[in-house]
Design a protein around this motif. Structure first.
Motif, PDB file in Angstrom:
ATOM      1  N   GLY A 153       0.813  -1.204   0.000  1.00  0.00           N
ATOM      2  CA  GLY A 153       0.000   0.000   0.000  1.00  0.00           C
ATOM      3  C   GLY A 153       0.848   1.256   0.000  1.00  0.00           C
ATOM      4  O   GLY A 153       0.531   2.234  -0.704  1.00  0.00           O
ATOM      5  N   SER A 169       2.267   1.779  -3.421  1.00  0.00           N
ATOM      6  CA  SER A 169       1.251   2.224  -4.375  1.00  0.00           C
ATOM      7  C   SER A 169       0.913   3.698  -4.203  1.00  0.00           C
ATOM      8  O   SER A 169       0.707   4.419  -5.191  1.00  0.00           O
ATOM      9  CB  SER A 169      -0.011   1.368  -4.197  1.00  0.00           C
ATOM     10  N   SER A 170       0.880   4.167  -2.953  1.00  0.00           N
ATOM     11  CA  SER A 170       0.464   5.541  -2.704  1.00  0.00           C
ATOM     12  C   SER A 170       1.574   6.551  -2.957  1.00  0.00           C
ATOM     13  O   SER A 170       1.325   7.642  -3.466  1.00  0.00           O
ATOM     14  CB  SER A 170      -0.054   5.680  -1.275  1.00  0.00           C
ATOM     15  N   ASP A 171       2.813   6.211  -2.614  1.00  0.00           N
ATOM     16  CA  ASP A 171       3.937   7.138  -2.823  1.00  0.00           C
ATOM     17  C   ASP A 171       5.221   6.326  -2.884  1.00  0.00           C
ATOM     18  O   ASP A 171       5.897   6.129  -1.874  1.00  0.00           O
ATOM     19  CB  ASP A 171       4.004   8.169  -1.701  1.00  0.00           C
TER      20      ASP A 171
END
Length: 296
Positions: free
Chosen positions: A143, A146-148
């Protein structure tokens, strides 16, 4: 489509060494070992294609990454270079690709050096298997990627490099060169996969080299691999007294000593005396379940 590029050959000799880098790295990972290895041996290096930039084609192909496909491309590379009976050093994810390749084409492999290897990173409490991560930690890591992706790299790399500032700088640049989409898909393949069954069919002699304080592949995994590879001609476990997941960068002399001993054995030399005693001391398996937050 091949998943390797930038094939490089240096040195010369009767023994061929193939160096296969792991996730987030490229062939420059081996620079500290190359002068000594190439002095008496033919050394082949290459880059897996996930090391490249942000090509749209790479992003489209990302979901197709599998260990079997990497194994087939390792075989193709060795065939292209006319390699037979090589000592293959597979780091991290490349170790399991090399195991699978050695089963499919045993003629190519004289010896496997499985460096910081793990057949499964996720714990399986019901089976008593310690991989180093629970599912929540892996989901959190994916996660965060994926986000940064850039922020995740900056948090992850210092741990992977064992806190060595010079190693961290080079490694961070290498990680950031990956296309974030491809990096995420390859990470899913690695951290959610289970390649333990592949160990059952490995017949080539193996040296499993782990780092005493490797948060990604704890030495307990090396002992599991030794027990599981019952068909292998020989399985030796050596634990390097260092920190992190990249001993090529932070403990090159210790790793080089192990590789040179493997190469002498592969050439038919008898290694005895102080070297064997030192290897025995180094091979003590250290139980370590990690404890570093990989989601940061």
């Amino acid at each position: 489509m091949r998943w390797y590029a930038n094939v490089k050959e240096v040195g010369g000799g009767d023994t061929t060494v193939v160096l296969a880098h792991g996730y987030g790295a490229n062939q420059t990972l081996w620079d500290k070992l190359l002068p000594a290895l190439s002095q008496h041996h033919r050394v082949i290096l290459f880059d897996w294609d996930f090391t490249g930039g942000g090509a749209d084609e790479q992003e489209a192909e990302a979901a197709r990454y599998t260990f079997g496909r990497f194994a087939d491309d390792l075989i193709a590379l060795m065939d292209d270079k006319g390699v037979r009976g090589a000592v293959v050093v597979g780091h991290s994810m490349s170790a399991m690709a090399a195991c699978i390749a050695s089963v499919r084409r045993p003629d190519l492999f004289a010896h496997l050096v499985l460096l910081c290897a793990s057949p499964r990173y996720m714990d399986s409490p019901s089976e008593g298997y310690v991989g180093g991560f629970d599912r929540a930690s892996i989901d959190g890591m994916l996660g965060a990627m994926s986000s940064d992706f850039g922020a995740w790299v900056k948090g992850f790399v210092p741990n992977a490099a064992g806190g060595d500032p010079s190693a961290s700088s080079a490694l961070e640049q290498s990680f950031l060169s990956m296309h974030p989409g491809v990096a995420l898909e390859v990470a899913r393949m690695i951290f959610l996969g289970d390649q333990r069954g592949a160990l059952d069919a490995v017949a080539a002699p193996c040296t499993v080299v782990q780092v005493a304080a490797d948060f990604a592949a704890p030495p307990a995994v090396a002992e599991y691999m030794r027990r599981r590879m019952e068909k292998a001609a020989e399985v030796e476990v050596v634990v390097i007294d260092s920190v992190g997941h990249f001993p090529q960068l932070v403990a090159p002399q210790q790793l080089l000593a192990v590789l040179q001993r493997v190469l002498r054995r592969a050439a038919g030399e008898v290694v005895v005396g102080a070297e064997e005693e030192q290897a025995g001391e180094a091979a003590e398996v250290v139980e370590d379940d990690g404890g570093i937050d990989v989601t940061a």
